[in-house]
Design a protein around this motif. Sequence first.
Motif, PDB file in Angstrom:
ATOM      1  N   ASN A 192       0.808  -1.218   0.000  1.00 13.11           N
ATOM      2  CA  ASN A 192       0.000   0.000   0.000  1.00 13.11           C
ATOM      3  C   ASN A 192       0.845   1.273   0.000  1.00 13.11           C
ATOM      4  O   ASN A 192       2.072   1.242   0.128  1.00 13.11           O
ATOM      5  N   ARG A 193       0.153   2.394  -0.143  1.00  9.42           N
ATOM      6  CA  ARG A 193       0.802   3.707  -0.210  1.00  9.42           C
ATOM      7  C   ARG A 193       1.642   3.981   1.036  1.00  9.42           C
ATOM      8  O   ARG A 193       2.763   4.490   0.938  1.00  9.42           O
ATOM      9  N   GLU A 194       1.105   3.642   2.199  1.00 11.71           N
ATOM     10  CA  GLU A 194       1.808   3.926   3.450  1.00 11.71           C
ATOM     11  C   GLU A 194       3.188   3.262   3.471  1.00 11.71           C
ATOM     12  O   GLU A 194       4.194   3.893   3.830  1.00 11.71           O
ATOM     13  N   GLU A 195       3.238   1.989   3.084  1.00 12.08           N
ATOM     14  CA  GLU A 195       4.522   1.287   3.076  1.00 12.08           C
ATOM     15  C   GLU A 195       5.488   1.910   2.079  1.00 12.08           C
ATOM     16  O   GLU A 195       6.684   2.085   2.370  1.00 12.08           O
ATOM     17  N   LEU A 196       4.988   2.263   0.912  1.00 13.16           N
ATOM     18  CA  LEU A 196       5.846   2.829  -0.123  1.00 13.16           C
ATOM     19  C   LEU A 196       6.420   4.177   0.311  1.00 13.16           C
ATOM     20  O   LEU A 196       7.623   4.430   0.168  1.00 13.16           O
ATOM     21  N   GLU A 197       5.564   5.035   0.851  1.00 16.10           N
ATOM     22  CA  GLU A 197       6.025   6.357   1.274  1.00 16.10           C
ATOM     23  C   GLU A 197       6.959   6.269   2.469  1.00 16.10           C
ATOM     24  O   GLU A 197       7.966   6.993   2.548  1.00 16.10           O
ATOM     25  N   LYS A 198       6.654   5.379   3.391  1.00 21.04           N
ATOM     26  CA  LYS A 198       7.491   5.204   4.579  1.00 21.04           C
ATOM     27  C   LYS A 198       8.907   4.792   4.203  1.00 21.04           C
ATOM     28  O   LYS A 198       9.874   5.148   4.885  1.00 21.04           O
ATOM     29  N   ASN A 199       9.038   4.041   3.116  1.00 21.01           N
ATOM     30  CA  ASN A 199      10.348   3.519   2.718  1.00 21.01           C
ATOM     31  C   ASN A 199      11.020   4.312   1.602  1.00 21.01           C
ATOM     32  O   ASN A 199      11.984   3.844   1.008  1.00 21.01           O
ATOM     33  N   GLY A 200      10.484   5.508   1.338  1.00 15.82           N
ATOM     34  CA  GLY A 200      11.228   6.425   0.484  1.00 15.82           C
ATOM     35  C   GLY A 200      10.750   6.622  -0.933  1.00 15.82           C
ATOM     36  O   GLY A 200      11.532   7.083  -1.784  1.00 15.82           O
ATOM     37  N   ALA A 201       9.484   6.304  -1.227  1.00 18.27           N
ATOM     38  CA  ALA A 201       8.991   6.545  -2.586  1.00 18.27           C
ATOM     39  C   ALA A 201       9.013   8.036  -2.892  1.00 18.27           C
ATOM     40  O   ALA A 201       8.447   8.839  -2.151  1.00 18.27           O
ATOM     41  N   GLY A 202       9.660   8.412  -3.988  1.00 14.78           N
ATOM     42  CA  GLY A 202       9.668   9.818  -4.378  1.00 14.78           C
ATOM     43  C   GLY A 202       8.343  10.234  -4.981  1.00 14.78           C
ATOM     44  O   GLY A 202       7.877  11.356  -4.781  1.00 14.78           O
ATOM     45  N   TRP A 203       7.717   9.315  -5.715  1.00 17.85           N
ATOM     46  CA  TRP A 203       6.413   9.541  -6.323  1.00 17.85           C
ATOM     47  C   TRP A 203       5.591   8.266  -6.203  1.00 17.85           C
ATOM     48  O   TRP A 203       6.147   7.172  -6.071  1.00 17.85           O
ATOM     49  N   ILE A 204       4.276   8.436  -6.260  1.00 15.60           N
ATOM     50  CA  ILE A 204       3.353   7.308  -6.222  1.00 15.60           C
ATOM     51  C   ILE A 204       2.572   7.268  -7.536  1.00 15.60           C
ATOM     52  O   ILE A 204       2.037   8.291  -7.977  1.00 15.60           O
ATOM     53  N   ALA A 205       2.506   6.091  -8.161  1.00 13.66           N
ATOM     54  CA  ALA A 205       1.730   5.898  -9.388  1.00 13.66           C
ATOM     55  C   ALA A 205       0.517   5.034  -9.077  1.00 13.66           C
ATOM     56  O   ALA A 205       0.659   3.922  -8.575  1.00 13.66           O
ATOM     57  N   GLU A 206      -0.659   5.538  -9.374  1.00 15.02           N
ATOM     58  CA  GLU A 206      -1.890   4.781  -9.148  1.00 15.02           C
ATOM     59  C   GLU A 206      -2.220   3.877 -10.324  1.00 15.02           C
ATOM     60  O   GLU A 206      -2.923   2.887 -10.164  1.00 15.02           O
ATOM     61  N   LYS A 207      -1.731   4.229 -11.481  1.00 10.45           N
ATOM     62  CA  LYS A 207      -1.930   3.409 -12.698  1.00 10.45           C
ATOM     63  C   LYS A 207      -0.681   3.541 -13.557  1.00 10.45           C
ATOM     64  O   LYS A 207       0.082   4.515 -13.422  1.00 10.45           O
ATOM     65  N   PRO A 208      -0.429   2.591 -14.459  1.00  7.10           N
ATOM     66  CA  PRO A 208       0.807   2.621 -15.237  1.00  7.10           C
ATOM     67  C   PRO A 208       1.071   3.927 -15.979  1.00  7.10           C
ATOM     68  O   PRO A 208       2.218   4.390 -16.029  1.00  7.10           O
ATOM     69  N   ASP A 209       0.033   4.541 -16.541  1.00  9.15           N
ATOM     70  CA  ASP A 209       0.261   5.761 -17.303  1.00  9.15           C
ATOM     71  C   ASP A 209       0.781   6.903 -16.436  1.00  9.15           C
ATOM     72  O   ASP A 209       1.370   7.860 -16.947  1.00  9.15           O
ATOM     73  N   ASP A 210       0.592   6.818 -15.116  1.00 11.52           N
ATOM     74  CA  ASP A 210       1.135   7.844 -14.221  1.00 11.52           C
ATOM     75  C   ASP A 210       2.660   7.887 -14.295  1.00 11.52           C
ATOM     76  O   ASP A 210       3.263   8.942 -14.078  1.00 11.52           O
ATOM     77  N   ILE A 211       3.282   6.752 -14.582  1.00 13.93           N
ATOM     78  CA  ILE A 211       4.745   6.720 -14.699  1.00 13.93           C
ATOM     79  C   ILE A 211       5.191   7.578 -15.879  1.00 13.93           C
ATOM     80  O   ILE A 211       6.162   8.339 -15.783  1.00 13.93           O
ATOM     81  N   ARG A 212       4.472   7.468 -16.982  1.00 14.21           N
ATOM     82  CA  ARG A 212       4.774   8.325 -18.137  1.00 14.21           C
ATOM     83  C   ARG A 212       4.613   9.794 -17.772  1.00 14.21           C
ATOM     84  O   ARG A 212       5.467  10.632 -18.111  1.00 14.21           O
ATOM     85  N   LYS A 213       3.544  10.114 -17.063  1.00 11.63           N
ATOM     86  CA  LYS A 213       3.294  11.507 -16.688  1.00 11.63           C
ATOM     87  C   LYS A 213       4.376  12.036 -15.753  1.00 11.63           C
ATOM     88  O   LYS A 213       4.814  13.187 -15.884  1.00 11.63           O
ATOM     89  N   ILE A 214       4.804  11.207 -14.810  1.00 11.37           N
ATOM     90  CA  ILE A 214       5.879  11.612 -13.902  1.00 11.37           C
ATOM     91  C   ILE A 214       7.158  11.870 -14.685  1.00 11.37           C
ATOM     92  O   ILE A 214       7.847  12.874 -14.469  1.00 11.37           O
ATOM     93  N   TYR A 215       7.465  10.967 -15.594  1.00 15.23           N
ATOM     94  CA  TYR A 215       8.651  11.144 -16.438  1.00 15.23           C
ATOM     95  C   TYR A 215       8.566  12.452 -17.223  1.00 15.23           C
ATOM     96  O   TYR A 215       9.515  13.251 -17.239  1.00 15.23           O
ATOM     97  N   GLU A 216       7.447  12.686 -17.860  1.00 17.86           N
ATOM     98  CA  GLU A 216       7.301  13.865 -18.705  1.00 17.86           C
ATOM     99  C   GLU A 216       7.332  15.153 -17.888  1.00 17.86           C
ATOM    100  O   GLU A 216       7.920  16.152 -18.303  1.00 17.86           O
ATOM    101  N   GLU A 217       6.707  15.129 -16.715  1.00 22.30           N
ATOM    102  CA  GLU A 217       6.602  16.346 -15.919  1.00 22.30           C
ATOM    103  C   GLU A 217       7.901  16.724 -15.235  1.00 22.30           C
ATOM    104  O   GLU A 217       8.253  17.906 -15.155  1.00 22.30           O
ATOM    105  N   PHE A 218       8.615  15.723 -14.750  1.00 21.43           N
ATOM    106  CA  PHE A 218       9.764  16.026 -13.902  1.00 21.43           C
ATOM    107  C   PHE A 218      11.116  15.738 -14.524  1.00 21.43           C
ATOM    108  O   PHE A 218      12.116  16.316 -14.102  1.00 21.43           O
ATOM    109  N   TYR A 219      11.185  14.819 -15.480  1.00 21.65           N
ATOM    110  CA  TYR A 219      12.488  14.256 -15.772  1.00 21.65           C
ATOM    111  C   TYR A 219      13.015  14.391 -17.198  1.00 21.65           C
ATOM    112  O   TYR A 219      14.064  13.862 -17.482  1.00 21.65           O
ATOM    113  N   HIS A 220      12.317  15.001 -18.096  1.00 24.50           N
ATOM    114  CA  HIS A 220      12.900  15.110 -19.426  1.00 24.50           C
ATOM    115  C   HIS A 220      13.115  16.571 -19.773  1.00 24.50           C
ATOM    116  O   HIS A 220      12.487  17.459 -19.223  1.00 24.50           O
ATOM    117  N   ASP A 221      14.032  16.811 -20.677  1.00 24.72           N
ATOM    118  CA  ASP A 221      14.378  18.179 -21.048  1.00 24.72           C
ATOM    119  C   ASP A 221      13.241  18.823 -21.842  1.00 24.72           C
ATOM    120  O   ASP A 221      12.543  18.134 -22.590  1.00 24.72           O
TER     121      ASP A 221
END
Length: 221
Positions: A192-221
């Motif tokens: 669950n979210r609590e375990e992930l955040e407690k152990n250092g998750a920088g971001w949380i993805a609720e669905k696979p496409d969120d990973i693409r959005k995180i990449y696009e928003e934060f990590y590409h030029d």
Amino acid sequence: MIKACIFDLDGTLANTLESMASVANELMKELGLKEMPVDNFKYYCGEGADMLVRRCLKDAGDPELVYYEKARQIYRKRFDADPLYKVRVYQGIPELLAELRKKGVLLAVCSNKPHDAAVKVVKALFGDEFDFVIGQSEAIRRKPAPDAPLKAAEELKVLPEECLYIGDTGTDMETGKAAAMHTIGVLWGFRNREELEKNGAGWIAEKPDDIRKIYEEFYHD
């Protein structure tokens, strides 16, 4: 800039819960022990097959692990024979991988599965989609040691800080942090979210496409 995405396998790319539970419970029944609820395996897994067997045996009626050596050998043998048994890819994962590929992102898998089994499963499920796959071996300590993701970064010729490490457990988040990589915890897996955040998750993805959005928003030029 992020150049690579390194994924955990079980609970992140593929749902292996029923697979693990079916094989383990078949084994528990043969040993005269209790069969365990499928949901228990969300917590038995995450630190390799041997730890899963230990946890299952203790709950199934063998707290002293009398059957451990026999059980671990049989469990591994059955998965080696058919590592794809009742395994299915999570909805949205193929599309995510294709989108990342279009953006030029390198892709890798780091799993606590034995190395040969990890390679076999990834090849069967995803073909040649991944640039590098690494599982547990005598040369690679199991997660949360950072050996596997660091080896993946080395093979992909990228720096750790240029990698996203993506997984579904606290162990995965610890692994990514230990490797000095950016971490994304996913909620469609086994924890669950609590375990992930407690152990250092920088971001949380609720669905696979969120990973693409995180990449696009934060990590590409």
